[in-house]
Design an enzyme around this catalytic site. Structure first.
Site, PDB file in Angstrom:
ATOM      1  N   HIS A 186       0.750  -1.138  -0.021  1.00 20.69           N
ATOM      2  CA  HIS A 186       0.047  -0.054   0.087  1.00 20.69           C
ATOM      3  C   HIS A 186       0.913   1.213  -0.109  1.00 20.69           C
ATOM      4  CE1 HIS A 186       0.443  -0.624   4.308  1.00 20.69           C
ATOM      5  NE2 HIS A 186       0.766   0.387   4.528  1.00 20.69           N
ATOM      6  N   ALA A 187       0.255   2.295  -0.018  1.00 20.47           N
ATOM      7  CA  ALA A 187       1.069   3.531  -0.137  1.00 20.47           C
ATOM      8  C   ALA A 187       0.219   4.246   0.630  1.00 20.47           C
ATOM      9  CB  ALA A 187       1.091   4.511  -1.441  1.00 20.47           C
TER      10      ALA A 187
END
Ligand code: TYD
Length: 134
Positions: free
Chosen positions: A50-51
């Site tokens: 994820h970011a």
């Protein structure tokens, strides 16, 4: 510019063992609002993927090691977190993955804000789309 921004922590060691200090706005470049750690991870089970839109984090393996992969949507770089004095800064809008955890790994993370699922981008396609629309 490299995606691997390492922070080398000073190790205060003596015959009793080692002591490492993380301090906001000193060796951690933000005000720390949350601390969490990963234990019981498995070598064949990667995590992350994820970011974050706004969150900034610093991660360090206080025990064991793992392979950190950083990706800005254009290029991908990797580094082993393999020392309690070797931390990585994870800035906003950096897709990150942790792989190949050693059985003894304890990954400590300090974060600039409280947990907020709305700050996560968990789809790589969406992440790349957001980068390209900047
Ligand atoms: P997640 O961010 O998916 O872990 P990783 O990136 O290491 O693979 O988090 C796992 C679960 O824990 C998910 O349900 C969200 C929850 N969580 C919190 O409730 N608070 C937190 O501070 C964090 C980091 C995760």
């Amino acid at each position: 510019m490299s995606l691997i921004n390492l922070i080398e922590f000073n190790v205060l060691g003596d015959e009793r063992g080692q002591l490492v200090v993380l301090e906001a706005m000193k060796n951690v470049p933000f005000h720390i609002k949350r601390v969490y750690y990963l234990t019981g991870t498995k070598p064949e089970v990667p995590r992350g993927f994820h970011a974050h839109k706004e969150l900034e984090q610093v991660a360090v393996c206080v025990s064991g090691k793992c392979l950190m992969i950083m990706d800005d949507g254009v290029k991908k770089e990797e580094v082993w977190l393999d020392s309690p004095s070797k931390a990585i800064f994870i800035g906003k809008m950096i897709w990150h993955e942790m792989h190949r955890f050693s059985p003894d790994c304890v990954l400590l993370v300090v974060a600039s804000d409280l947990y907020d699922e709305n700050d996560y981008i968990r789809s790589y396609a969406k992440f790349v789309g957001m980068i390209n629309n900047d």
